[in-house]
Design an enzyme around this catalytic site. Structure first.
Site, PDB file in Angstrom:
ATOM      1  N   ALA A   1       0.868  -1.181   0.000  1.00  0.00           N
ATOM      2  CA  ALA A   1       0.000   0.000   0.000  1.00  0.00           C
ATOM      3  C   ALA A   1       0.902   1.226   0.000  1.00  0.00           C
ATOM      4  O   ALA A   1       2.043   1.164   0.461  1.00  0.00           O
ATOM      5  CB  ALA A   1      -0.869  -0.011   1.255  1.00  0.00           C
TER       6      ALA A   1
ATOM      7  N   GLY B   1       0.564  -5.132   0.751  1.00  0.00           N
ATOM      8  CA  GLY B   1      -0.549  -5.228  -0.197  1.00  0.00           C
ATOM      9  C   GLY B   1      -0.145  -5.870  -1.512  1.00  0.00           C
ATOM     10  O   GLY B   1      -0.999  -6.421  -2.225  1.00  0.00           O
TER      11      GLY B   1
ATOM     12  N   GLU C   1      -0.310  -9.492  -0.874  1.00  0.00           N
ATOM     13  CA  GLU C   1      -1.741  -9.825  -0.763  1.00  0.00           C
ATOM     14  C   GLU C   1      -2.430  -9.820  -2.124  1.00  0.00           C
ATOM     15  O   GLU C   1      -3.332 -10.617  -2.362  1.00  0.00           O
ATOM     16  CB  GLU C   1      -2.429  -8.841   0.189  1.00  0.00           C
ATOM     17  CG  GLU C   1      -1.976  -9.034   1.624  1.00  0.00           C
ATOM     18  CD  GLU C   1      -2.424  -7.904   2.530  1.00  0.00           C
ATOM     19  OE1 GLU C   1      -2.101  -6.742   2.233  1.00  0.00           O
ATOM     20  OE2 GLU C   1      -3.095  -8.185   3.526  1.00  0.00           O
TER      21      GLU C   1
ATOM     22  N   GLU D   1       3.972  -5.268   7.427  1.00  0.00           N
ATOM     23  CA  GLU D   1       3.092  -4.298   8.117  1.00  0.00           C
ATOM     24  C   GLU D   1       3.423  -4.151   9.586  1.00  0.00           C
ATOM     25  O   GLU D   1       3.316  -3.063  10.162  1.00  0.00           O
ATOM     26  CB  GLU D   1       1.621  -4.706   7.968  1.00  0.00           C
ATOM     27  CG  GLU D   1       1.042  -4.514   6.583  1.00  0.00           C
ATOM     28  CD  GLU D   1       1.246  -5.705   5.658  1.00  0.00           C
ATOM     29  OE1 GLU D   1       2.052  -6.606   5.995  1.00  0.00           O
ATOM     30  OE2 GLU D   1       0.591  -5.741   4.611  1.00  0.00           O
TER      31      GLU D   1
HETATM   32  N1  COA Z   1       4.573   3.202  -0.352  1.00  0.00           N
HETATM   33  C1  COA Z   1       4.974   4.396  -0.833  1.00  0.00           C
HETATM   34  N2  COA Z   1       6.154   4.579  -1.474  1.00  0.00           N
HETATM   35  C2  COA Z   1       6.937   3.510  -1.597  1.00  0.00           C
HETATM   36  C3  COA Z   1       6.591   2.235  -1.113  1.00  0.00           C
HETATM   37  C4  COA Z   1       5.342   2.119  -0.454  1.00  0.00           C
HETATM   38  N3  COA Z   1       4.896   0.953   0.019  1.00  0.00           N
HETATM   39  N4  COA Z   1       7.599   1.379  -1.373  1.00  0.00           N
HETATM   40  C5  COA Z   1       8.537   2.083  -2.028  1.00  0.00           C
HETATM   41  N5  COA Z   1       8.149   3.366  -2.171  1.00  0.00           N
HETATM   42  C6  COA Z   1       8.867   4.468  -2.810  1.00  0.00           C
HETATM   43  C7  COA Z   1      10.012   4.977  -1.954  1.00  0.00           C
HETATM   44  O1  COA Z   1       9.542   5.883  -0.985  1.00  0.00           O
HETATM   45  C8  COA Z   1      10.883   5.627  -3.001  1.00  0.00           C
HETATM   46  O2  COA Z   1      10.312   6.872  -3.350  1.00  0.00           O
HETATM   47  P1  COA Z   1      11.267   8.186  -3.518  1.00  0.00           P
HETATM   48  O3  COA Z   1      12.214   7.818  -4.627  1.00  0.00           O
HETATM   49  O4  COA Z   1      10.304   9.258  -3.901  1.00  0.00           O
HETATM   50  O5  COA Z   1      11.932   8.368  -2.219  1.00  0.00           O
HETATM   51  C9  COA Z   1      10.724   4.709  -4.206  1.00  0.00           C
HETATM   52  O6  COA Z   1       9.502   4.008  -3.993  1.00  0.00           O
HETATM   53  C10 COA Z   1      11.843   3.687  -4.345  1.00  0.00           C
HETATM   54  O7  COA Z   1      11.934   2.950  -3.142  1.00  0.00           O
HETATM   55  P2  COA Z   1      13.276   2.828  -2.256  1.00  0.00           P
HETATM   56  O8  COA Z   1      12.889   2.593  -0.834  1.00  0.00           O
HETATM   57  O9  COA Z   1      14.179   3.979  -2.541  1.00  0.00           O
HETATM   58  O10 COA Z   1      13.910   1.504  -2.905  1.00  0.00           O
HETATM   59  P3  COA Z   1      14.906   0.497  -2.183  1.00  0.00           P
HETATM   60  O11 COA Z   1      15.388  -0.421  -3.249  1.00  0.00           O
HETATM   61  O12 COA Z   1      15.906   1.206  -1.361  1.00  0.00           O
HETATM   62  O13 COA Z   1      13.983  -0.356  -1.155  1.00  0.00           O
HETATM   63  C11 COA Z   1      12.031  -1.598  -0.508  1.00  0.00           C
HETATM   64  C12 COA Z   1      12.976  -1.180  -1.641  1.00  0.00           C
HETATM   65  C13 COA Z   1      10.868  -2.358  -1.132  1.00  0.00           C
HETATM   66  C14 COA Z   1      12.772  -2.517   0.482  1.00  0.00           C
HETATM   67  C15 COA Z   1      11.534  -0.334   0.224  1.00  0.00           C
HETATM   68  O14 COA Z   1      11.044   0.584  -0.729  1.00  0.00           O
HETATM   69  C16 COA Z   1      10.428  -0.582   1.221  1.00  0.00           C
HETATM   70  O15 COA Z   1      10.698  -1.085   2.309  1.00  0.00           O
HETATM   71  N6  COA Z   1       9.174  -0.255   0.875  1.00  0.00           N
HETATM   72  C17 COA Z   1       8.041  -0.370   1.753  1.00  0.00           C
HETATM   73  C18 COA Z   1       7.598  -1.799   1.870  1.00  0.00           C
HETATM   74  C19 COA Z   1       6.452  -1.950   2.838  1.00  0.00           C
HETATM   75  O16 COA Z   1       6.577  -1.758   4.028  1.00  0.00           O
HETATM   76  N7  COA Z   1       5.284  -2.320   2.293  1.00  0.00           N
HETATM   77  C20 COA Z   1       4.115  -2.561   3.073  1.00  0.00           C
HETATM   78  C21 COA Z   1       3.261  -1.369   3.165  1.00  0.00           C
HETATM   79  S1  COA Z   1       1.816  -1.682   4.116  1.00  0.00           S
END
Ligand code: COA
Length: 260
Positions: free
Chosen positions: A67, A111, A114, A134
């Site tokens: 999400a 999500g 999911e 989460e």
């Molecule tokens: N929601 C909003 N933005 C997200 C996102 C999410 N779930 N996952 C990634 N992004 C965005 C980042 O904020 C970043 O945006 P920016 O360039 O404007 O700062 C962009 O996507 C790239 O992500 P980044 O974190 O820089 O890539 P990474 O390779 O360093 O890390 C992940 C990848 C997937 C490990 C990391 O993005 C992450 O932990 N995301 C969230 C995962 C999560 O908790 N999902 C469950 C949500 S309920």
């Protein structure tokens, strides 16, 4: 002003590929994605030219990274309830009476995991990374992570993922049954297409009834499920596709199913 297209659809050879298209945000599910995805699924239900649906993410890095966390900030409980209920993105693939394959091409988290769980089959790239993180945000999954996940991988494996928020690699996802197949990253789309093509050659009516029956298997008792299957089995005999399938077998030819 026209809304940005964050869900793309490509239809070819009776297969629709639905691509979540926010690669700069790792295809995170914001309000627009939820709305457009459900709309697209409804349209595909009505499109008789489409027999199989593939769901994937744009870019080389993510299926869906969850999400959109930015939308969580400051959002209250009632608002969140309305967002989840109104769009029903996690019900849409299951509700669609056609086979849906998730091509998990990278991060499938929260999500995203999911959404893959709501599809019928999951084929993953060896670069896929999956999990339900989460708990690290102080919340729980809200799109079926506590419901579909344990049904698929068993209680212990589900608790492990849900309690730790751990992100697992594709081979581990395969081992616990979270995905059904893992292929080299550069072969993912080709493999998924090959599988979709094989399925698209079958009777759409048989496919619809199979999906209906299998869905019932996780919702009902064995006795009720068997009764439901018997009814659907009888129903299949009223289709022209059944005559075509049987005749083709007897005449030693490939059937040409019309979905009638
Ligand atoms: N929601 C909003 N933005 C997200 C996102 C999410 N779930 N996952 C990634 N992004 C965005 C980042 O904020 C970043 O945006 P920016 O360039 O404007 O700062 C962009 O996507 C790239 O992500 P980044 O974190 O820089 O890539 P990474 O390779 O360093 O890390 C992940 C990848 C997937 C490990 C990391 O993005 C992450 O932990 N995301 C969230 C995962 C999560 O908790 N999902 C469950 C949500 S309920």
């Amino acid at each position: 002003m026209a809304k940005e297209k964050v869900v793309l659809v490509d239809i070819a050879d009776r297969i629709a590929t639905v691509t979540i298209n926010r690669p700069d945000k790792l295809n995170a599910l914001n309000k627009d994605v939820r709305e457009q995805f459900v709309q697209v699924m409804d349209e595909l239900e009505d499109n008789d030219d489409v027999r199989v649906v593939i769901v994937t993410g744009a870019g080389d890095k993510a299926f869906v990274a969850g999400a959109d966390i930015a939308e969580f900030k400051g959002r209250g409980g009632v608002d969140q309830l309305h967002v989840t209920k109104r769009f029903g993105i996690f019900e849409a693939p299951e509700r669609l009476p056609k086979p849906v394959i998730a091509a998990v091409n990278g991060f499938a988290l929260g999500g995203g995991c999911e959404l893959a769980l709501a599809c019928d089959i999951r084929i993953a790239s060896d670069k896929a990374r999956m999990g339900q993180p989460e708990v690290s945000l102080g919340i729980l999954p809200g799109g079926g992570g506590t419901q579909r996940l344990p049904r698929l991988v068993g209680l212990g494996n589900a608790y492990k993922l849900l309690y730790t928020g751990q992100i697992i690699k594709a081979d581990e996802a395969l081992r616990i049954g979270l995905v059904d197949e893992v292929v080299p990253h550069d072969q993912l789309q080709q493999r998924v297409r090959e599988l979709a093509t094989e399925i698209a050659g079958k009777s759409p009516i048989a496919l619809e009834l199979i999906k209906d029956a299998v869905r019932a298997s996780v919702r009902t008792s064995l006795d009720d499920g068997m009764r439901h299957e018997t009814t659907l089995f009888g129903l299949a005999f009223s289709s022209a596709d059944k005559e075509e399938g049987v005749n083709a077998f007897l005449e030693k030819r490939t059937p040409d199913f019309k979905g009638k």
